[in-house]
Structures are given as structure tokens and as C-alpha cells.
Design an enzyme around this catalytic site. Structure first.
Site, PDB file in Angstrom:
ATOM      1  NE  ARG A 185       4.027  -8.251  -8.234  1.00 40.54           N
ATOM      2  CZ  ARG A 185       2.759  -8.046  -8.577  1.00 40.54           C
ATOM      3  NH1 ARG A 185       2.071  -9.002  -9.183  1.00 40.54           N
ATOM      4  NH2 ARG A 185       2.179  -6.912  -8.351  1.00 40.54           N
ATOM      5  NE  ARG A 238      -6.687  -6.205  -9.408  1.00 42.03           N
ATOM      6  CZ  ARG A 238      -5.367  -6.127  -9.324  1.00 42.03           C
ATOM      7  NH1 ARG A 238      -4.621  -6.626 -10.300  1.00 42.03           N
ATOM      8  NH2 ARG A 238      -4.791  -5.565  -8.307  1.00 42.03           N
ATOM      9  CB  CYS A 274      -3.238  -3.189 -16.566  1.00 44.23           C
ATOM     10  SG  CYS A 274      -3.665  -4.811 -15.947  1.00 44.23           S
ATOM     11  CD  GLU A 288      -3.215 -11.161 -12.538  1.00 51.08           C
ATOM     12  OE1 GLU A 288      -2.344 -10.313 -12.374  1.00 51.08           O
ATOM     13  OE2 GLU A 288      -4.294 -11.154 -11.914  1.00 51.08           O
ATOM     14  CG  ASN A 326       3.174  -5.840 -12.554  1.00 51.33           C
ATOM     15  OD1 ASN A 326       3.842  -5.435 -13.487  1.00 51.33           O
ATOM     16  ND2 ASN A 326       2.365  -5.066 -11.863  1.00 51.33           N
ATOM     17  CG  ASP A 327       0.697 -11.313 -10.288  1.00 53.45           C
ATOM     18  OD1 ASP A 327       1.585 -11.637  -9.481  1.00 53.45           O
ATOM     19  OD2 ASP A 327      -0.296 -10.641  -9.971  1.00 53.45           O
ATOM     20  CG  HIS A 382      -1.734   1.178   1.372  1.00 54.88           C
ATOM     21  ND1 HIS A 382      -1.843   1.853   2.544  1.00 54.88           N
ATOM     22  CD2 HIS A 382      -2.464   1.859   0.469  1.00 54.88           C
ATOM     23  CE1 HIS A 382      -2.613   2.903   2.362  1.00 54.88           C
ATOM     24  NE2 HIS A 382      -3.008   2.919   1.116  1.00 54.88           N
ATOM     25  NE  ARG A 417      -2.368  -2.865  -8.688  1.00 59.40           N
ATOM     26  CZ  ARG A 417      -1.523  -2.254  -9.521  1.00 59.40           C
ATOM     27  NH1 ARG A 417      -1.532  -0.949  -9.630  1.00 59.40           N
ATOM     28  NH2 ARG A 417      -0.673  -2.964 -10.243  1.00 59.40           N
TER      29      ARG A 417
HETATM   30  C1  PEP Z   1      -0.156  -7.438 -12.688  1.00 61.51           C
HETATM   31  O1  PEP Z   1       0.011  -8.502 -12.097  1.00 61.51           O
HETATM   32  O2  PEP Z   1       0.520  -7.083 -13.686  1.00 61.51           O
HETATM   33  C2  PEP Z   1      -1.185  -6.499 -12.230  1.00 61.51           C
HETATM   34  C3  PEP Z   1      -1.470  -5.420 -12.904  1.00 61.51           C
HETATM   35  O3  PEP Z   1      -1.782  -6.782 -11.047  1.00 61.51           O
HETATM   36  P1  PEP Z   1      -1.106  -6.485  -9.634  1.00 61.51           P
HETATM   37  O4  PEP Z   1       0.203  -5.816  -9.933  1.00 61.51           O
HETATM   38  O5  PEP Z   1      -2.026  -5.626  -8.867  1.00 61.51           O
HETATM   39  O6  PEP Z   1      -0.934  -7.837  -9.061  1.00 61.51           O
HETATM   40 MG    MG Z   2      -1.531  -9.185 -10.687  1.00 56.81          MG
END
Ligand code: PEP
Ligand code: MG
Length: 757
Positions: A638, A506, A675, A604, A627-628, A363, A470
């Protein structure tokens, strides 16, 4: 064995000085293995082994005996990275005689390399007169010891304590700590250590001038602690059995023994440390002594002492004389900087954030990004309590923290800040221009957000919509699940602010590193566990409340889109869609004109790549969470700094996956966006354009830079770049190639600021 090992490591780690730590190490290892000598050699930056501590060889050789990288058995161990266990060392062909060292009498020799993160740091050796080979248990002990020592040494090196000079108390100049890049931007400022209340270990070291004020505060705190215990004892008389009450007597004994109080006063006077740090030093040294003894009862006393220490600290903190002074350019540093600590910094003074714990998705990081304040999290080995009032440089884009920068380094970063400011200003006119390539190909630029403050910024940044809201963010800062009406209020505000632009909300994506304080999930493997859609499908009541709040908020606006995180198979998608339909039916019964919002699925998880077509057919859009996706494809956490260098969305496997997902979505005639953070990386833009993504979603600060890249390239050029990149099999080659390509596309400023900074 394990107990002994643990105790040695603990003792070594908590030594006040590095030299002392090494001396403790060699003595304890020698005792534990019943050998006659234990010696540690460390490799200096010129690749010379320096004997830094010994128990058994000539003590005057410490700091003086030096071996070249190839010399002796030590050199052999370092070169091969293998242990050596021999019964007669002087006869070995690699044995190197050093006059005056006194090792000729020892025959048995066991040496192991000290390695941390693949780097050789030194060699640990034990020796004995008797001609014999060490057994397997002894080998195992020394190997384990050396591996643990590697971590301790790396920490000492990071804090600047390993210097072959005399004992250092302060961190050295220009020490760089690597953390996780959590909010971009560079800042130079002065550290203010934010530490949790009554946490002895977190207390920062601070020199003071008014010694007598500290001493009198300390006396008051001791007195208050004594009163507390008396009161508690009285209160518990009728509640606790007699034997339990003895605890209070032990506490009182420790407090009444004026020696503890006197000891702390002595540390204040000798070191000029403020009372809180002096208390911490004294308590830590006593705790260590208790923990060293092989007696369970006495070891328990260590816990009592810590407890008392916290109590005295609490009184000290209550009676704190001086309020925190926040400098003009404050960089907040802490083990775990809380959002409320940010709120305490007077407006306009906070320029950077550094937190030992946390990740780019905590956060704190999201808040920092939304406020445009450079931040670094996950900074391992950071000596937080030595940083108070130090000058720091925070490079939030690279995740680098520079402590006590030398004048030239500081100057070069100030110049870089200026360069970035000029560059941002030069992007200003782009705000109202379309994100369109030189040959007229356009793409939508959306923003990622999690807070209303963030969303407001997005509006001014020229975003075409919200590509990822988010929703867990408001959940994270509350102390229970927000009720439907509360959620409705939040969602309505956001949809209204952006109307008629679309807002992709989401559904709750908790688990992994996003734990709700009021809904703890304890798992060994949280990223492979109960995360995202898995939690909400198991708790339809929570899911349905959220969907209902979203649908109600959408009344009359109709710019809502709903997106499902962490979908790994079609069954999960079908289940979630059924629940959404159920909520929609209810909504229709209340508002017959209600529109069903478009639904999307996040890609993801690797399994979703191979089912992207089937998934796309079920919904209105797909969005790649790179990202995931990167983390799961490469099996790299990560948020783990230890494997951060392996986390790279430019790995050919990840790029191939993206191509496949876009093709699958388009075959099903559905739009697809991206995203994850990759969408805000200038290097990735030509590839994402050429792959055919319909929209890129990023934090609002990135929009002007990304728009600039898009407007400097033609779609045709992007296609050529992608075709070349897809032939490459190495992430570094790909990055280098793209860096050069951007530089040659008159994007030199961007390439140098982003790529080289
Ligand atoms: C991601 O995983 O790329 C994503 C946008 O979701 P978060 O980063 O919130 O897990
Ligand atoms: Mg994610």
C-alpha cells in the site's frame, strides 16, 4: 560485470547535466563492451527517435538525426520491445541508411529497448566493424544497462531535464510528480526545503547575493574542521594503533591542500550558490572520481572525503547567518520531513507537506491529517534540492505535486480551493443532523484518531465515537516504550473527553512501515512479517502493560472497547483474549466493580475473511481494516508508488470479501464496522450502506462530506447500486458507474470535487 555496471549507473546518475550523463553513458558502455560505437536514441513526445549521444558515430549527428517510430532497426526494436543482435546490419531489411551518420562501416549490431514502467523511452545500440553476433554476456550486459538506464531517464524526465533544448538547470513549469495521497486538501504555496543536519546530499541549491559572506563562512568552516581533526588526532594518540592514526593525516592533507577550499570558493563565485551547495557540488565530483578507479584503497578515500565534507558542512550550518524565513504560505518539502520540522514553522503559515520518504501511514501523515494540512509522501524522483522557494501546488487527495505552475494552472487550483471551501461551508449545517438516508436508515459515523489534538477536532466534527484509536502513535513519538502510568494518562484523557461516547482502542500495531525507533525490526518482507498482534503476542509483557493501562483508564467511565489488529487465525484471537482476561482478573482484584470492555477483531488479512464467523463468535464486534485488507488481497504494497495504480479497494474481489465479512458478523449477531480509508470515500458509501455495515470510521475532516452522501441517498437506491456493482468484474467500470450514480443523486459538487479533482 556487476561492478562495472554499478559504476556506470552511479556515474551517469550523478552527472550535473543530462547531456553530460548520456555522453558518459555511451562512452563507458562502448569501453566496457569493447565495441567501436555506442549510441542512444530517445523517443520524444511526438514519437520521434532523436539521436542524443554517441561515441563512435558522427558526433555532429547528435540532436539532428531523427527517425520516425517505424524507421530503421531502431524502430523495429521499439515496436517489438525486443533486442536485436545481428552480424550484418546493412543487409537487414529494416536497415535505414542515414547520410552522414557514418554507420555503414559497422556490421555487427546489438540494440535493446529502454523501458521504464512499461513505457518505451528509447533504444540503446552498440556496433562494430567486424561481422559477428554479440555473445550472451554482451547481450545480458546491454539489457541490464538499458533497464537501469530506464530508471535514470525517468528521473531526468520527472525533473524536467529531458527536454531536447539546451541544458536546463531549473525544473520546468507545471511538472507533475505523483506521490501517495497522505492528507486531503489542496494548497498553493512556496517551498521551504527541510533537510537533515549535516547531510550533504540533502542540501538544497540556493542562489545568494552576498558572495563574500558565503566565502568568509566557508573559510571559517574549513578552519574549524582542521582544528577538529588536530584535536581528534591528539585525543586518539594513546588510544589508536599507529596505522589507524594515519587516517587523520590523510584528512589533514585533504584539508591543508588549499585546492579543495579554493575549488569550493570558485564554485560559489561562478554559480552564486551558497557555500553549503557549493561544498556539496565539489565533494560529489571528487567522490565520483575516486569511486571510478579500480583501486580499493583509492575508493576508500571517497568515504573519507564524504566524511570530511559532512564535517565542514556541520560547521557551515552552525555558523549559518540567515535564519530560515517561512513565507506566509509555506509548503515544507524534504527527503524525510520530520514532525519536529513541522513544529518549527510559525503558527498559521504551514499549508502543505511533501516528503520523498514515508507513507500515508507514517506518523507525519497522521499528524498532517489531524491538523488538516494537505500532504503527499512517497514522491519518487523529486529533485528536492532544486525546489527551494519554488511555487508548488499540493493536491493531497490525489497525491499530486505540481512544481512551478503556470498562471492558468495556478488559477484553476485557486478556484478549486475556493470551490472546496464553499462546499465545506455548505456542509456546516449538517453537523448536528443524523447520518440517515432519505428513507430513514441510519448508520453510525465514528472517527479514526491517533493523537489528542486529532481527538479534540473529532469532538467538534460531530463524531459519535472513536472507531479506531491507533495507540501506536504515542509510541512512535517517544524514545522508549511508554510506561503503564504514562499510557494510563493518555488513555484516561481520551476516554474522559469522549465519555459517554465509545472509544475503540486498538492494541499496539507496529511493524510493517510503523517501526519504533527504539525497537527496530529488520526484515526482508516487513508487511508479511512481525506485525501487529504477532509482535504483542510474542511480547506479552508489553501487551499486558497496555491492556492494564486501558482497563485502569476505563474505571468509572466504561466507554472503552479494545480491538486486536492483524488477526489471521483463531489461535491468535484466543491467545490475545486469554491475556486480556488475565489483565481483567488483576483489574477486578483492584476494582471489584470493573466492567469488562467489549473486545473486537480487525479483519484485515484474507484468511480472516474465511474465518470471520468463528472470529465474530469469540468477541463482541468486528471491524474491517480495508487498507490492509486491500493490500493483502491484491498483493499490492500500500505504500509503494510503483504499484499504486494496482491498489484499489473497488476491485470486485475486495467488494465480495466485504459482503462476506458483514454476512458472517451478522450471522453471529455481532456488529461490524469499517475503519480503513475506504469509509471516507464518497464513492464507496452507497456500497458500504447496502452491505449492512453498522458503523463507518474515518478521519474527522471527512465526516461532513460522508454525512452529506448518506443524507442524499435512499437505502433502497444503495441496494440497487450494490446489486449492479456486484455483477461487474472490473474496478474501473465500478468506479465509473458509481461516479455517475453520485452525480445523478444531486451530489454533483461532491462528485466533481472528489472524482475529477
Ligand atoms: C487498515 O488497515 O485499514 C487500518 C485501519 O489499519 P492501519 O491503516 O492503521 O493499518
Ligand atoms: Mg491495518
Amino acid at each position: 560485470m556487476l561492478k562495472v555496471l554499478r559504476r556506470i549507473v552511479q556515474e551517469v546518475s550523478s552527472a550535473q547535466r543530462f547531456e553530460q550523463a548520456l555522453q558518459i553513458l555511451v562512452s563507458r558502455v562502448r569501453e566496457a563492451l569493447h565495441t567501436q560505437s555506442c549510441t542512444v536514441f530517445l523517443l520524444d513526445d511526438k514519437k520521434i527517435y532523436v539521436l542524443l549521444a554517441t561515441d563512435g558515430l558522427n558526433p555532429s549527428s547528435v540532436g539532428k538525426v531523427r527517425l520516425t517510430f517505424d524507421q530503421g532497426l531502431v524502430g523495429l526494436i521499439g515496436r517489438t520491445r525486443e533486442l536485436i543482435n545481428i552480424d550484418n546490419a546493412p543487409e537487414h531489411s529494416d536497415f535505414f541508411y542515414v547520410q552522414g551518420l557514418g554507420e555503414e562501416r559497422y556490421k555487427a549490431f546489438l540494440g535493446v529497448p529502454i523501458v521504464h514502467n512499461r513505457a518505451l523511452l528509447g533504444v540503446l545500440v552498440v556496433q562494430q566493424e567486424e561481422q559477428r553476433c554479440f555473445d550472451e554476456t554482451e547481450e545480458a550486459f546491454l539489457v541490464t544497462m538499458a533497464a537501469q538506464l530506464g530508471g535514470v531517464l525517468a528521473h531526468a524526465e520527472a525533473t524536467g531535464e529531458i527536454s531536447f533544448k539546451e541544458n536546463k538547470e531549473q525544473v520546468q513549469a507545471d511538472i507533475i510528480f505523483q506521490g501517495i495521497a497522505s492528507a486531503p486538501g489542496i494548497s498553493v504555496g512556496q517551498a521551504v526545503v527541510a533537510y537533515p543536519f549535516a547531510d550533504l546530499e540533502a542540501v538544497p541549491h540556493k542562489k545568494v547575493k552576498n558572495i563574500s559572506a558565503e566565502v568568509s563562512q566557508l573559510k571559517k568552516a574549513f578552519k574549524s574542521a582542521r582544528n577538529d581533526i588536530q584535536r581528534l588526532k591528539k585525543h586518539m594518540l594513546s588510544v589508536l594503533p599507529e596505522e589507524e592514526q594515519a587516517l587523520f593525516d590523510v584528512y589533514l592533507m585533504i584539508l591543508d591542500k588549499a585546492s579543495l577550499e579554493k575549488e569550493v570558493i570558485k564554485v560559489i563565485q561562478e554559480t552564486q550558490q551558497w557555500a553549503q551547495a557549493a561544498l556539496q557540488i565539489v565533494i560529489a565530483s571528487h567522490v565520483l572520481q575516486f569511486e571510478r578507479v579500480d583501486d580499493d584503497y583509492l575508493r576508500e578515500r571517497a568515504a573519507d572525503l564524504r566524511d570530511l565534507g559532512r564535517r565542514i558542512l556541520m560547521h557551515l550550518q552552525h555558523g549559518q547567518l540567515t535564519p530560515i524565513l517561512y513565507p506566509e504560505k509555506t509548503i515544507l518539502v524534504g527527503e524525510e520531513v520530520s514532525p519536529s520540522a513541522l513544529a518549527e514553522v510559525p503558527e498559521g503559515r504551514l499549508v502543505g507537506i511533501v516528503s520523498v520518504k514515508g507513507s500515508s501511514h507514517s506518523h507525519l501523515s497522521i499528524l498532517a491529517r489531524s491538523l488538516g494540512i494537505p500532504a503527499i509522501t512517497g514522491v519518487e524522483n523529486l529533485p528536492v534540492n532544486q525546489l527551494e522557494a519554488q511555487t508548488l501546488i499540493v493536491d493531497g487527495a490525489q497525491g499530486k505535486l505540481i512544481v512551478a505552475p503556470s498562471a492558468p494552472v495556478k488559477q484553476s487550483f485557486i478556484a478549486l480551493i475556493e470551490q472546496q471551501r464553499e462546499f465545506s461551508d455548505s456542509l456546516e449545517p449538517l453537523r448536528d443532523l443524523p447520518a440517515e438516508t432519505l428513507d430513514g436508515y441510519s448508520i453510525s459515523l465514528w472517527v479514526n484518531t491517533g493523537l489528542m489534538a486529532d481527538a479534540n477536532l473529532s469532538l467538534t466534527a460531530g463524531a459519535e465515537g472513536i472507531g479506531l484509536y491507533r495507540t501506536e502513535m504515542p509510541f512512535l513519538i517517544r524514545d522508549c516504550f511508554p510506561a503503564e502510568d504514562e499510557q494510563y494518562g493518555l488513555y484516561r484523557q481520551l476516554l474522559t473527553a469522549f465519555s459517554p461516547r465509545p472509544v475503540v482502542m486498538r492494541t499496539l500495531d507496529i511493524g510493517g512501515d510503523k517501526a519504533l525507533p527504539y525497537f527496530p525490526i529488520k526484515e526482508d518482507n516487513p508487511f508479511l512479517g512481525w506485525r501487529g498482534i504477532r509482535v504483542t503476542l510474542d511480547h506479552p509483557e508489553i501487551f499486558l502493560i497496555q491492556i492494564r493501562a486501558m482497563l485502569r483508564a476505563n474505571r468509572g467511565l466504561n466507554n472503552l472497547r479494545i480491538m486486536l489488529p492483524m488477526i489471521s487465525c483463531v489461535a491468535e484471537a484466543d491467545h490475545a483474549l486469554r491475556l486480556i482476561n488475565q489483565a481483567y482478573e488483576k483489574e477486578l482484584s483492584e476494582d471489584p466493580n470493573a466492567c469488562k470492555p467489549p473486545i473486537g477483531i480487525m479483519i484485515e488479512v484474507p484468511s480472516a475473511i474465511y474465518q470471520a464467523h468463528a472470529l465474530a463468535e469469540r468477541v463482541e464486534f468486528l471491524s474491517v481494516g480495508s487498507n490492509d485488507l486491500t493490500q493483502y488481497m491484491l498483493a499490492v504494497d500500500r505504500n509503494n508508488p510503483r504499484v499504486a495504480n494496482l491498489y484499489d479497494p473497488f476491485q470486485p474481489s475486495v467488494l465480495q470479501a466485504l459482503v462476506q465479512v458483514v454476512e458472517a458478523a451478522h450471522q453471529a449477531q455481532k456488529p461490524v464496522s469499517i475503519c480503513g480509508e475506504m469509509a471516507s470515500d464518497p464513492l464507496a458509501i452507497p456500497l458500504l450502506l447496502a452491505m449492512g455495515f453498522d458503523a463507518l470510521s474515518m478521519n474527522s475532516f471527512s465526516i461532513p462530506r460522508i454525512k452529506s452522501v448518506i443524507r442524499h441517498i435512499s437505502f433502497r437506491q444503495a441496494k440497487v447500486l450494490l446489486a449492479q456493482v456486484l455483477k461487474m468484474d472490473n474496478a474501473k467500470t465500478i468506479r465509473d458507474y458509481l461516479g455517475q450514480a453520485l452525480a445523478s443523486l444531486s451530489l454533483k459538487t461532491l462528485a466533481s470535487v472528489e472524482v475529477e479533482a
